[in-house]
Design a protein around this motif. Structure first.
Motif, PDB file in Angstrom:
ATOM      1  N   ILE A 103      -6.347  11.267  -5.637  1.00  0.00           N
ATOM      2  CA  ILE A 103      -5.251  12.208  -5.415  1.00  0.00           C
ATOM      3  C   ILE A 103      -5.388  13.435  -6.307  1.00  0.00           C
ATOM      4  O   ILE A 103      -5.145  14.571  -5.876  1.00  0.00           O
ATOM      5  CB  ILE A 103      -3.893  11.516  -5.654  1.00  0.00           C
ATOM      6  N   PHE A 109      -6.679   5.400  -7.061  1.00  0.00           N
ATOM      7  CA  PHE A 109      -5.868   6.336  -6.278  1.00  0.00           C
ATOM      8  C   PHE A 109      -5.522   7.592  -7.074  1.00  0.00           C
ATOM      9  O   PHE A 109      -5.473   8.692  -6.523  1.00  0.00           O
ATOM     10  CB  PHE A 109      -4.585   5.650  -5.790  1.00  0.00           C
ATOM     11  N   THR A 169       1.068   9.042  -6.315  1.00  0.00           N
ATOM     12  CA  THR A 169       1.180  10.475  -6.007  1.00  0.00           C
ATOM     13  C   THR A 169       2.191  11.139  -6.934  1.00  0.00           C
ATOM     14  O   THR A 169       1.940  12.205  -7.508  1.00  0.00           O
ATOM     15  CB  THR A 169       1.598  10.695  -4.540  1.00  0.00           C
ATOM     16  N   ILE A 218       0.824  -1.213   0.000  1.00  0.00           N
ATOM     17  CA  ILE A 218       0.000   0.000   0.000  1.00  0.00           C
ATOM     18  C   ILE A 218       0.865   1.273   0.000  1.00  0.00           C
ATOM     19  O   ILE A 218       0.522   2.273  -0.645  1.00  0.00           O
ATOM     20  CB  ILE A 218      -0.973   0.002   1.211  1.00  0.00           C
ATOM     21  N   GLY A 219       1.973   1.229   0.709  1.00  0.00           N
ATOM     22  CA  GLY A 219       2.871   2.388   0.734  1.00  0.00           C
ATOM     23  C   GLY A 219       3.444   2.678  -0.645  1.00  0.00           C
ATOM     24  O   GLY A 219       3.482   3.834  -1.100  1.00  0.00           O
ATOM     25  N   ILE A 240       2.149   1.868  -3.452  1.00  0.00           N
ATOM     26  CA  ILE A 240       1.060   2.317  -4.317  1.00  0.00           C
ATOM     27  C   ILE A 240       0.822   3.815  -4.157  1.00  0.00           C
ATOM     28  O   ILE A 240       0.775   4.564  -5.136  1.00  0.00           O
ATOM     29  CB  ILE A 240      -0.245   1.549  -4.004  1.00  0.00           C
ATOM     30  N   ILE A 241       0.689   4.253  -2.900  1.00  0.00           N
ATOM     31  CA  ILE A 241       0.385   5.660  -2.637  1.00  0.00           C
ATOM     32  C   ILE A 241       1.502   6.574  -3.122  1.00  0.00           C
ATOM     33  O   ILE A 241       1.258   7.593  -3.786  1.00  0.00           O
ATOM     34  CB  ILE A 241       0.117   5.882  -1.133  1.00  0.00           C
TER      35      ILE A 241
END
Length: 230
Positions: free
Chosen positions: A212, A208, A94, A86-87, A89-90
């Motif tokens: 974002i 995401f 971003t 998940i980290g 991915i974000i």
């Protein structure tokens, strides 16, 4: 011409072009590029209005909702991987949204595009429904935004697989994230051809990226407008 006949013809045209593209691997034969052109030529020659065709195509268009919901299936099946990365991915998405918005902005300034045009194409790298809302929020033209979202998706769907091959990217996660970020729905459709993991992370990238970019729509994009005095 009946709705059933036009729907069947649309499917047949797509299938034929897809078979052709598999036999002769050329970007110019990509179904998402060639199919609309063939359909436009066909309805022009047959004297069918665009509105008539669009009403007939609603049978296929209405399947977009169930198809989108179906993206949740691979996410559920690979949820353990989603939690693990998940980290990644974000952070990656971003950065991807920042690159998409800033590169579009810089190129628009260099090409001296009009303000309304510039604002309308900034949200081009996310899925259409969200892009339209961002466009409205920042004062763009949703119709123009939609066109560039489609162009971005089709271009990414065509170039993406070649870029992955050229860069020798083997990781299913990297493939999925890059396709979903660069070509949203079209990229996710392409990711499904690679496998379930690629489809999972492409779907997540698309989701995401939309969330974002909504945030950037109220902060980053207005800041860029102020910096450029447009």
């Amino acid at each position: 011409m009946s709705i059933i006949l036009l729907t069947v013809l649309t499917i047949l045209i797509y299938k034929l072009i897809k078979l052709t593209s598999k036999k002769w691997a050329s970007p110019l034969l990509h179904p998402l590029l060639l199919c609309p052109i063939v359909i436009i030529v066909f309805i022009q020659m047959a004297g069918i209005s665009a509105d008539t065709y669009m009403n007939s195509a609603k049978v296929l268009t209405n399947l977009l909702g169930p198809a989108t919901v179906a993206f949740a299936i691979p996410i559920y099946k690979h949820f353990h991987l989603v939690k693990k990365y998940i980290g990644n991915i974000i952070v990656s998405i971003t950065i991807g949204t920042l690159v998409a918005i800033s590169s579009t902005f810089v190129l628009s300034i260099l090409l001296h595009l009009k303000t309304n045009f510039l604002i309308s194409i900034l949200p081009r790298s996310i899925t259409t429904p969200i892009a339209i809302e961002v466009s409205k929020e920042i004062g763009g033209t949703p119709t123009l935004t939609t066109i560039f979202v489609i162009v971005t998706g089709v271009t990414g769907g065509i170039i993406g697989p070649f870029a992955l091959k050229w860069l020798a990217i083997k990781s299913p996660i990297a493939k999925g994230l890059s396709l979903g970020m660069s070509a949203h729905g079209v990229g996710t459709s392409k990711a499904m051809e690679y496998g379930e993991q690629e489809a999972t992370f492409s779907t997540l990238a698309m989701i995401f990226a939309a969330i974002i970019t909504l945030g950037w729509g109220s902060f980053l994009i207005p800041l860029l407008m102020d910096i450029a005095h447009v």
